[in-house]
Every structure is written in C-alpha cells, then in structure tokens.
Design an enzyme around this catalytic site. Structure first.
Site, PDB file in Angstrom:
ATOM      1  N   SER A   7       0.753  -1.130  -0.010  1.00  0.00           N
ATOM      2  CA  SER A   7       0.178  -0.089   0.134  1.00  0.00           C
ATOM      3  C   SER A   7       0.955   1.477   0.055  1.00  0.00           C
ATOM      4  O   SER A   7       1.493   1.525   0.996  1.00  0.00           O
ATOM      5  CB  SER A   7      -1.034  -0.059   1.075  1.00  0.00           C
ATOM      6  OG  SER A   7      -1.395   1.398   1.411  1.00  0.00           O
ATOM      7  N   HIS A  31      -1.191  -1.214  -4.312  1.00  0.00           N
ATOM      8  CA  HIS A  31      -2.658  -0.716  -3.549  1.00  0.00           C
ATOM      9  C   HIS A  31      -2.576   0.616  -3.444  1.00  0.00           C
ATOM     10  O   HIS A  31      -1.834   1.268  -2.886  1.00  0.00           O
ATOM     11  CB  HIS A  31      -2.743  -1.545  -2.138  1.00  0.00           C
ATOM     12  CG  HIS A  31      -4.266  -1.237  -1.514  1.00  0.00           C
ATOM     13  ND1 HIS A  31      -5.221  -2.035  -1.772  1.00  0.00           N
ATOM     14  CD2 HIS A  31      -4.456  -0.621  -0.815  1.00  0.00           C
ATOM     15  CE1 HIS A  31      -6.248  -1.640  -1.138  1.00  0.00           C
ATOM     16  NE2 HIS A  31      -5.660  -0.765  -0.259  1.00  0.00           N
ATOM     17  N   ASP A  33      -4.565   3.948  -1.987  1.00  0.00           N
ATOM     18  CA  ASP A  33      -5.716   4.403  -1.201  1.00  0.00           C
ATOM     19  C   ASP A  33      -6.236   5.422  -1.689  1.00  0.00           C
ATOM     20  O   ASP A  33      -5.440   6.617  -1.521  1.00  0.00           O
ATOM     21  CB  ASP A  33      -5.152   4.189   0.252  1.00  0.00           C
ATOM     22  CG  ASP A  33      -5.067   2.784   0.825  1.00  0.00           C
ATOM     23  OD1 ASP A  33      -6.114   2.112   0.836  1.00  0.00           O
ATOM     24  OD2 ASP A  33      -3.889   2.396   1.223  1.00  0.00           O
ATOM     25  N   MET A 134     -12.060  -5.498   5.503  1.00  0.00           N
ATOM     26  CA  MET A 134     -11.069  -4.592   6.013  1.00  0.00           C
ATOM     27  C   MET A 134     -10.612  -5.166   7.285  1.00  0.00           C
ATOM     28  O   MET A 134     -11.730  -5.511   8.093  1.00  0.00           O
ATOM     29  CB  MET A 134     -11.667  -3.100   6.337  1.00  0.00           C
ATOM     30  CG  MET A 134     -11.796  -2.329   5.033  1.00  0.00           C
ATOM     31  SD  MET A 134     -10.188  -1.987   4.121  1.00  0.00           S
ATOM     32  CE  MET A 134      -9.342  -1.164   5.286  1.00  0.00           C
ATOM     33  N   ASP A 172      -6.741  -6.084   4.385  1.00  0.00           N
ATOM     34  CA  ASP A 172      -6.127  -4.744   4.384  1.00  0.00           C
ATOM     35  C   ASP A 172      -6.237  -4.086   5.705  1.00  0.00           C
ATOM     36  O   ASP A 172      -7.528  -3.804   6.192  1.00  0.00           O
ATOM     37  CB  ASP A 172      -6.951  -3.917   3.190  1.00  0.00           C
ATOM     38  CG  ASP A 172      -6.397  -2.515   3.238  1.00  0.00           C
ATOM     39  OD1 ASP A 172      -5.199  -2.187   3.835  1.00  0.00           O
ATOM     40  OD2 ASP A 172      -7.015  -1.676   2.442  1.00  0.00           O
TER      41      ASP A 172
HETATM   42  C1  DX5 Z   1      -6.405   1.931   5.323  1.00  0.00           C
HETATM   43  C2  DX5 Z   1      -5.837   1.606   3.945  1.00  0.00           C
HETATM   44  C3  DX5 Z   1      -4.772   0.673   4.152  1.00  0.00           C
HETATM   45  C4  DX5 Z   1      -3.762   1.080   4.701  1.00  0.00           C
HETATM   46  C5  DX5 Z   1      -3.037  -0.135   5.293  1.00  0.00           C
HETATM   47  O1  DX5 Z   1      -7.659   2.664   5.356  1.00  0.00           O
HETATM   48  O2  DX5 Z   1      -6.832   1.136   3.408  1.00  0.00           O
HETATM   49  O3  DX5 Z   1      -4.657   0.378   2.766  1.00  0.00           O
HETATM   50  O4  DX5 Z   1      -2.488   1.564   3.869  1.00  0.00           O
HETATM   51  O5  DX5 Z   1      -1.940   0.359   6.009  1.00  0.00           O
HETATM   52  P1  DX5 Z   1      -1.053  -0.666   7.234  1.00  0.00           P
HETATM   53  O6  DX5 Z   1      -0.675  -1.856   6.480  1.00  0.00           O
HETATM   54  O7  DX5 Z   1      -0.101   0.158   7.623  1.00  0.00           O
HETATM   55  O8  DX5 Z   1      -2.261  -0.990   7.979  1.00  0.00           O
HETATM   56 ZN    ZN Z   2      -6.605   0.010   1.536  1.00  0.00          ZN
END
Ligand code: DX5
Ligand code: ZN
Length: 220
Positions: A7, A31, A33, A134, A172
């Site tokens: 991400s 990925h 966001d 999620m 995620d």
């Molecule tokens: C959160 C995002 C994720 C985030 C995950 O809202 O959807 O994709 O980047 O980050 P980590 O891996 O640090 O939890």
């Molecule tokens: Zn995400």
C-alpha cells in the site's frame, strides 16, 4: 497463489515512483488508497497521481476507493490506468457501481468495514472480482489488525470455494508476517501491507518475507 499488494499510503509521497520501483520485482499489485475526506476523515490522491504512476510501472493498480460517491470518478480512474477499483458496500448503490466498473473494463472490487456483516456483501459475490474485508477501520495506515474479522473471512472463503467463484479475497489493515499468516489460514489470498513494507528499511525484502509468511497451506 498469494498476491502481495504493497500500500502506497505508507510510502514517501514525494518520491512515489521510487517507492514503486523498489517493490516492483517482489510484489504483485500496487494498492492505491483513495480517500475523500468524507467517507473517511483523511485525504490522499486521485486519478492524476494514478496516471503519473502509470508511466513508471506496468504493475496492476488496485485502487481502494474510500469515497462516499465514487461513481462519477470511475471512468477517470480507468483512463488513468487503474486495473481494478474497489468501492465500499457502506456507500450504497452497490449493484450500479459494480455494473459500471465491469462496463468500463475495470476489475470490480467490493469492500466491507470491520463492523459490516458478511450478509451485506454476500449477495454480490457473483458480480465481483475481488472482495476486500477490512481488518482495520479505513482512513489511516499503521493501525492494529482486528482478528475478529477472520470469522467473516472464513465465511467468504467457504462461499467462494463452494461455488467455485473467480473472486479474490483481500485483507487490508495491520497486515504483517504474523497477521498475514493468520489471514491466509482463514482464507485470504490478497494481502495489502503499508507499514510492514514501506515502513521497513528494505521494502523489497519485507515484501518477500510477507510472501513467505502467507504461503503456508490453507486449512480454511
Ligand atoms: C487504510 C488503508 C490501508 C492502509 C494499510 O484505510 O485502506 O490500505 O494503507 O496500512 P497498514 O498496512 O499500515 O495497516
Ligand atoms: Zn486500502
């Protein structure tokens, strides 16, 4: 086969193309966001940044749209080079949005927050390419993995396998080598990791370690 999707949220936004090239050889999808400061209390990037990144890599762009009203932007994401877009079931108009993505030639993803029940996404399983469950409440990187979501992951895996549906099951939020292994065991096959990869001094090595950690036999 597990798919590793770093991400970009945890990368240095001043040098995003460098971040991409660091992991390109050791990861599968990127990925991205997208946050609209409405569905989630944070603001990130949109189609122009996706288009800029497209010029630097051939990687599949997995765009996670944390947006209250993604419909008017889907075509712009497609034109910018998104491979797939994922919309949240909580924002409604789900059938319409999924059909729109398919019509545009985008892989169609559907996401559910940790407190959204499995029943909310179940009716759409045969209309999607990817289900994102999620494992944190969306909006920020660096949060702790919520193990209680694994029951939902198991339910989704069972339904996907029973019906032999061509649907990826993505997790995620708080994914690292330990939690990735837990999610893999529950049935996930796409692993998004921000902090665990771009927060590491050696993102490529971190991505390889995550791939190894989630490669164990699935027992779900
Ligand atoms: C959160 C995002 C994720 C985030 C995950 O809202 O959807 O994709 O980047 O980050 P980590 O891996 O640090 O939890
Ligand atoms: Zn995400």
């Amino acid at each position: 086969m597990a798919i590793i999707a770093p991400s970009l949220l945890a990368a240095d936004f001043g040098v995003l193309a460098d971040a991409v090239s660091e992991v390109a050889g050791d990861a599968d999808w990127l990925h991205i966001d997208v946050m609209d400061a409405h569905f989630v209390p944070n603001l990130t990037v949109g189609p122009p940044v996706v288009a800029s990144l497209r010029r630097h890599t051939g990687m599949f762009f997995d765009c996670h749209l944390m947006m209250s009203d993604p419909g008017p932007y889907l075509e712009a994401f497609k034109q910018a080079g998104a491979g797939g877009c994922t919309v949240h079931v909580e924002v409604g108009r789900t059938g319409e949005l999924l059909a729109q993505m398919r019509d545009l030639g985008l892989q169609a993803g559907l996401a559910a927050n940790p407190d959204t029940p499995y029943e909310a996404v179940a009716p759409y399983l045969d209309k999607i390419d990817l289900l994102l469950l999620m494992t944190v409440f969306p909006g920020f990187g660096g949060q702790s993995f919520m193990g209680e979501v694994m029951g939902k992951v198991r339910m989704a895996r069972q339904a996907i396998d029973e019906r032999a549906l061509p649907v990826h099951l993505e997790v995620d939020g708080g994914i690292d080598e330990d939690t990735g292994a837990v999610a893999a065991e529950a049935g996930a096959d796409v692993f998004v990791a921000g902090t665990a990869i771009f927060g590491d001094d050696h993102p490529a090595e971190a991505s390889r370690r995550l791939r190894k950690a989630v490669a164990g036999p699935r027992t779900a």
